[in-house]
Design an enzyme around this catalytic site. Sequence first.
Site, PDB file in Angstrom:
ATOM      1  N   ASP A   1       2.254   1.950   4.625  1.00 35.61           N
ATOM      2  CA  ASP A   1       2.132   1.608   3.203  1.00 35.61           C
ATOM      3  C   ASP A   1       3.438   1.809   2.435  1.00 35.61           C
ATOM      4  OD1 ASP A   1      -0.509   0.802   3.204  1.00 35.61           O
ATOM      5  OD2 ASP A   1      -1.297   2.792   2.679  1.00 35.61           O
TER       6      ASP A   1
ATOM      7  N   MET B   1      -5.121   6.188  -1.618  1.00 36.87           N
ATOM      8  CA  MET B   1      -4.287   5.690  -2.715  1.00 36.87           C
ATOM      9  C   MET B   1      -2.796   5.743  -2.394  1.00 36.87           C
ATOM     10  SD  MET B   1      -6.514   7.542  -5.565  1.00 36.87           S
ATOM     11  CE  MET B   1      -5.499   7.105  -6.927  1.00 36.87           C
ATOM     12  N   ALA B   2      -2.466   5.946  -1.133  1.00 37.31           N
ATOM     13  CA  ALA B   2      -1.077   5.936  -0.654  1.00 37.31           C
ATOM     14  C   ALA B   2      -0.194   6.965  -1.363  1.00 37.31           C
ATOM     15  CB  ALA B   2      -0.465   4.535  -0.777  1.00 37.31           C
TER      16      ALA B   2
ATOM     17  N   ALA C   1      -6.696  10.178   0.057  1.00 39.88           N
ATOM     18  CA  ALA C   1      -7.674   9.573  -0.850  1.00 39.88           C
ATOM     19  C   ALA C   1      -7.711   8.061  -0.769  1.00 39.88           C
ATOM     20  CB  ALA C   1      -7.354   9.994  -2.282  1.00 39.88           C
TER      21      ALA C   1
ATOM     22  N   LYS D   1      -1.488   3.536  -5.475  1.00 38.93           N
ATOM     23  CA  LYS D   1      -1.922   2.130  -5.368  1.00 38.93           C
ATOM     24  C   LYS D   1      -3.434   2.044  -5.185  1.00 38.93           C
ATOM     25  CE  LYS D   1      -2.917   1.848  -0.716  1.00 38.93           C
ATOM     26  NZ  LYS D   1      -4.241   1.794  -0.178  1.00 38.93           N
TER      27      LYS D   1
HETATM   28  O1  C5P Z   1       1.448   3.915   9.464  1.00 34.15           O
HETATM   29  P1  C5P Z   1       0.572   5.063   9.096  1.00 34.15           P
HETATM   30  O2  C5P Z   1       1.088   6.377   9.615  1.00 34.15           O
HETATM   31  O3  C5P Z   1       0.261   5.118   7.642  1.00 34.15           O
HETATM   32  O4  C5P Z   1      -0.827   4.828   9.822  1.00 34.15           O
HETATM   33  C1  C5P Z   1      -1.782   5.842   9.962  1.00 34.15           C
HETATM   34  C2  C5P Z   1      -2.820   5.407  10.980  1.00 34.15           C
HETATM   35  O5  C5P Z   1      -3.566   4.303  10.466  1.00 34.15           O
HETATM   36  C3  C5P Z   1      -2.239   4.886  12.284  1.00 34.15           C
HETATM   37  O6  C5P Z   1      -2.057   5.925  13.190  1.00 34.15           O
HETATM   38  C4  C5P Z   1      -3.303   3.923  12.751  1.00 34.15           C
HETATM   39  O7  C5P Z   1      -4.363   4.630  13.356  1.00 34.15           O
HETATM   40  C5  C5P Z   1      -3.849   3.347  11.470  1.00 34.15           C
HETATM   41  N1  C5P Z   1      -3.256   2.051  11.052  1.00 34.15           N
HETATM   42  C6  C5P Z   1      -3.543   0.918  11.809  1.00 34.15           C
HETATM   43  N2  C5P Z   1      -3.023  -0.294  11.415  1.00 34.15           N
HETATM   44  C7  C5P Z   1      -2.250  -0.385  10.316  1.00 34.15           C
HETATM   45  C8  C5P Z   1      -1.950   0.761   9.552  1.00 34.15           C
HETATM   46  C9  C5P Z   1      -2.475   1.971   9.954  1.00 34.15           C
HETATM   47  O8  C5P Z   1      -4.259   0.979  12.803  1.00 34.15           O
HETATM   48  N3  C5P Z   1      -1.775  -1.576   9.947  1.00 34.15           N
END
Ligand code: C5P
Length: 291
Positions: A138, A101-102, A99, A11
Amino acid sequence: MPVLEIKARAKLNLTLDVLGRRPDGFHDLRMVMQSVELCDTIRLETGTGRPLRMTSNLGFLPCNEKNLAAAAALRLMEAVGADCGGLAIDLKKRVPVCAGMAGGSADAAAVLRGLNALLGLGLSRERLEEIGAQVGSDVPYCVRGGTVLAEGRGERLTDLPCLPECHAVLCKPGFSISTPELFGRIDAVRLRCRPDTAGLLSALRAGDLSGVARRMYNVFENVLPPRRGAEVTAIKRVLIQHGALGASMSGTGPTVFGLFDSREAAQRAYAELRENHRESFLTEIAGPEQL
Ligand code: C5P
């Protein structure tokens, strides 16, 4: 034994705005997301009679539940109480890692969609998105794909009109920054420049590609360390010089992309960027995932 091969599309963020920090430590976001044809490929095999086994073409990737693809499979099995009689996941990675890009979230989403089909679970897209949200912020978007407004932690999704047909040139500079670190930097500053999300949504509704591209903006570009910011700006300049209608960083970076209405112009930008950046790609816009 039942086998399915499925694409895990990357993405891009057409916009990324951070609205504030939440009590749970995450942040409230507002992002316009767009999937592209650049993808990983995942081969799923059920009924192997052995515990979950994961392999990948990249030796440095974890092949246990630390990999979002394996985590998604385990989470799905737990959520529905299903037993697939053993599972093998083989991941062919093409989307750059770390990167913006999820790539990892796309792999997780593909595993959810793939196992739902392979095992005939009959789960709705909404249920898969709910399970995906427990794997990563994501993942719900990646279950859905296409052109989508993502809000909240990333799990509140609204379908948008498809981005008009165009070409995307992607370029990952040779540095990486941790996502939590960038969120921390955002918390420490007062953002003066934000994306015009409403304007971009109007342009999307009008089918106005240059109106969309002109409004692309990512607040994380404000908080990159200066040398990194300069690298991002230099890549954006190459894209714009070659005729990109707009250019921006995706997610927490460092990938930078530009949108083009001309394939020839996109090809020229890609050729120039590839000379200095191994991880450069020319790709197309993708529509919603077909479950
Ligand atoms: O949910 P995910 O593991 O992808 O998130 C990785 C990090 O990105 C989280 O630990 C947090 O630090 C940050 N994050 C956030 N708010 C979001 C998504 C991600 O603070 N909405």
